[in-house]
Design a protein around this motif. Sequence first.
Motif, mmCIF file in Angstrom:
data_model
loop_
_atom_site.group_PDB
_atom_site.id
_atom_site.type_symbol
_atom_site.label_atom_id
_atom_site.label_comp_id
_atom_site.label_asym_id
_atom_site.label_seq_id
_atom_site.Cartn_x
_atom_site.Cartn_y
_atom_site.Cartn_z
ATOM 1 N N PRO A 295 13.510 7.998 -8.802
ATOM 2 C CA PRO A 295 12.999 8.522 -10.086
ATOM 3 C C PRO A 295 11.735 7.779 -10.534
ATOM 4 O O PRO A 295 11.549 6.606 -10.226
ATOM 5 N N ASP A 296 10.870 8.504 -11.272
ATOM 6 C CA ASP A 296 9.592 7.934 -11.724
ATOM 7 C C ASP A 296 9.742 6.631 -12.492
ATOM 8 O O ASP A 296 8.943 5.712 -12.315
ATOM 9 N N ASP A 297 10.774 6.525 -13.359
ATOM 10 C CA ASP A 297 10.913 5.294 -14.150
ATOM 11 C C ASP A 297 11.192 4.092 -13.243
ATOM 12 O O ASP A 297 10.657 3.006 -13.460
ATOM 13 N N GLN A 298 11.974 4.276 -12.189
ATOM 14 C CA GLN A 298 12.242 3.189 -11.237
ATOM 15 C C GLN A 298 10.980 2.823 -10.474
ATOM 16 O O GLN A 298 10.715 1.653 -10.232
ATOM 17 N N ILE A 299 10.195 3.834 -10.101
ATOM 18 C CA ILE A 299 8.948 3.595 -9.371
ATOM 19 C C ILE A 299 7.990 2.788 -10.245
ATOM 20 O O ILE A 299 7.406 1.803 -9.795
ATOM 21 N N GLN A 300 7.835 3.178 -11.507
ATOM 22 C CA GLN A 300 6.928 2.465 -12.413
ATOM 23 C C GLN A 300 7.371 1.018 -12.623
ATOM 24 O O GLN A 300 6.547 0.113 -12.641
ATOM 25 N N LYS A 301 8.689 0.809 -12.776
ATOM 26 C CA LYS A 301 9.211 -0.552 -12.958
ATOM 27 C C LYS A 301 8.997 -1.387 -11.701
ATOM 28 O O LYS A 301 8.668 -2.562 -11.786
ATOM 29 N N GLY A 302 9.196 -0.758 -10.539
ATOM 30 C CA GLY A 302 9.168 -1.494 -9.286
ATOM 31 C C GLY A 302 7.809 -1.851 -8.749
ATOM 32 O O GLY A 302 7.674 -2.803 -7.989
ATOM 33 N N LYS A 303 6.767 -1.113 -9.181
ATOM 34 C CA LYS A 303 5.474 -1.301 -8.523
ATOM 35 C C LYS A 303 4.793 -2.637 -8.845
ATOM 36 O O LYS A 303 4.008 -3.121 -8.046
ATOM 37 N N GLU B 27 0.847 -1.192 0.000
ATOM 38 C CA GLU B 27 0.000 0.000 0.000
ATOM 39 C C GLU B 27 0.883 1.242 0.000
ATOM 40 O O GLU B 27 1.888 1.280 0.704
ATOM 41 N N ASN B 28 0.481 2.253 -0.772
ATOM 42 C CA ASN B 28 1.157 3.560 -0.819
ATOM 43 C C ASN B 28 2.557 3.501 -1.428
ATOM 44 O O ASN B 28 3.410 4.311 -1.090
ATOM 45 N N PHE B 29 2.799 2.543 -2.309
ATOM 46 C CA PHE B 29 4.133 2.378 -2.901
ATOM 47 C C PHE B 29 4.591 3.651 -3.624
ATOM 48 O O PHE B 29 5.656 4.192 -3.315
ATOM 49 N N GLU B 30 3.773 4.123 -4.591
ATOM 50 C CA GLU B 30 4.204 5.264 -5.419
ATOM 51 C C GLU B 30 4.459 6.545 -4.618
ATOM 52 O O GLU B 30 5.536 7.122 -4.726
ATOM 53 N N PRO B 31 3.507 7.004 -3.773
ATOM 54 C CA PRO B 31 3.783 8.246 -3.034
ATOM 55 C C PRO B 31 4.985 8.120 -2.097
ATOM 56 O O PRO B 31 5.758 9.055 -1.938
#
Length: 127
Positions: free
Chosen positions: A25-33, A13-17
């Motif tokens: 960085p956003d690209d790492q967040i998108q890959k990691g989620k 829960e709440n991974f992205e924020p």
Amino acid sequence: MSFTGKYELQSHENFEPFMKALGLPDDQIQKGKDIKSISEIVQDGKKFKITVTTGSKVLQNEFTIGEECEMEMLTGEKVKATVQMEGNNKLVTNMKGLKSVTELNGDIITHTLTMGDLTYKRISKRI
């Protein structure tokens, strides 16, 4: 109660924020989620070795309960921290404004990270 075992991430829960607040960085967040994450814990008395594999990224930390150690954060930064055990199933540490609580209940590990008023919760099941 021993933490030793392999655990697969079931939900978070709440991974992205939370990751944005950490400065990833956003690209790492998108890959990691959406990547499957496996945590392997080896406990030998008060000594712990924790390896978290998420895709091709491997994060590894070793520590002894009550002793200061160097830990790698999600951002790759290394910080000094001391891990304490509460009861026989909860590991608690504070590192650089981040509170980490790892709680074992049967085959489920709940890992809660808190930074200010933002909380990120991971639930993993023993495999």
